[in-house]
Scaffold this active site. Structure first.
Site, PDB file in Angstrom:
ATOM      1  CG  HIS A 114      40.207  41.738  32.275  1.00  0.00           C
ATOM      2  ND1 HIS A 114      40.371  40.833  33.294  1.00  0.00           N
ATOM      3  CD2 HIS A 114      38.898  41.677  31.926  1.00  0.00           C
ATOM      4  CE1 HIS A 114      39.210  40.252  33.548  1.00  0.00           C
ATOM      5  NE2 HIS A 114      38.303  40.732  32.724  1.00  0.00           N
ATOM      6  CE  LYS A 145      29.020  36.509  41.010  1.00  0.00           C
ATOM      7  NZ  LYS A 145      29.480  36.881  39.677  1.00  0.00           N
ATOM      8  NE  ARG A 152      36.007  36.016  27.021  1.00  0.00           N
ATOM      9  CZ  ARG A 152      35.696  35.633  28.243  1.00  0.00           C
ATOM     10  NH1 ARG A 152      36.643  35.368  29.104  1.00  0.00           N
ATOM     11  NH2 ARG A 152      34.435  35.478  28.604  1.00  0.00           N
ATOM     12  CB  SER A 187      38.287  36.319  35.960  1.00  0.00           C
ATOM     13  OG  SER A 187      38.730  37.552  35.466  1.00  0.00           O
TER      14      SER A 187
END
Ligand code: PNS
Length: 164
Positions: A17, A41, A90, A128
């Site tokens: 990030h 969440k 990615r 993450s």
């Protein structure tokens, strides 16, 4: 004036990030880093903590602003007059999700374009989710998250009930 939004969960912010923020910042006049607050969440880091980490990292970058948001990303784009969304890819595995999201966002807001940037190769395996998994099991997350945040992130991953 080109204004872009770089949205994400950032739970927690990773080197991938951070690499992307620095790349995007060079390309635009104003970069809004937008941290998703999703009340349905349960995150590992509260939205205030996630935004705080990002503000700390970007404090020397006058073109970067960190905000939190809930609801639709296209609504934030309209409110902030942003013309584009920045997302990182990615690997090929990211493509389908990103492709769907970009086209859906463009359906909802026809003027909005999504620009994809690739992080430095060595960060392409970092997410993450993997940082959370490795850190929560006592693994070393050095090099996966920005150094000044490493100890705080490690502590939280080992003690998730201390969410602030
Ligand atoms: O870091 P993430 O979790 O991959 O980021 C996903 C994010 C925040 C970009 C995405 O979930 C999002 O934009 N959420 C806001 C709600 C929304 O606009 N949904 C429709 C997307 S097509």
């Amino acid at each position: 004036m080109l204004k872009a939004i770089y949205p994400g969960s950032f739970d927690p912010v990773t080197m991938g990030h951070w690499d992307l923020i620095q790349r995007a910042e060079k390309l635009v006049d104003h970069l809004v880093v937008a941290v998703l607050h999703n009340p349905s969440k349960q995150p590992t880091f509260s939205v205030a903590e996630r935004a705080g980490f990002l503000r700390e990292l970007t404090s020397a970058y006058p073109k970067v602003e960190v905000v939190t948001f809930n609801g639709l990303l296209v609504d934030l784009a309209r409110q902030t007059n942003a013309q584009c969304i920045i997302r990182g890819v990615r690997a090929f595995s990211d493509f389908e999700y990103e492709f769907q999201m970009a086209l859906m966002n463009r359906k909802l807001h026809t003027e909005l374009e999504t620009l994809f940037l690739m992080p430095k190769e060595e960060y392409s395996i970092i997410s993450s989710r993997l940082v959370r998994e490795v850190g929560s099991m006592g693994g070393d997350i050095s090099g996966f998250v920005p150094d000044p945040l490493k100890d705080r992130i490690t502590r939280r991953l080992l003690n998730p009930s201390e969410i602030g």
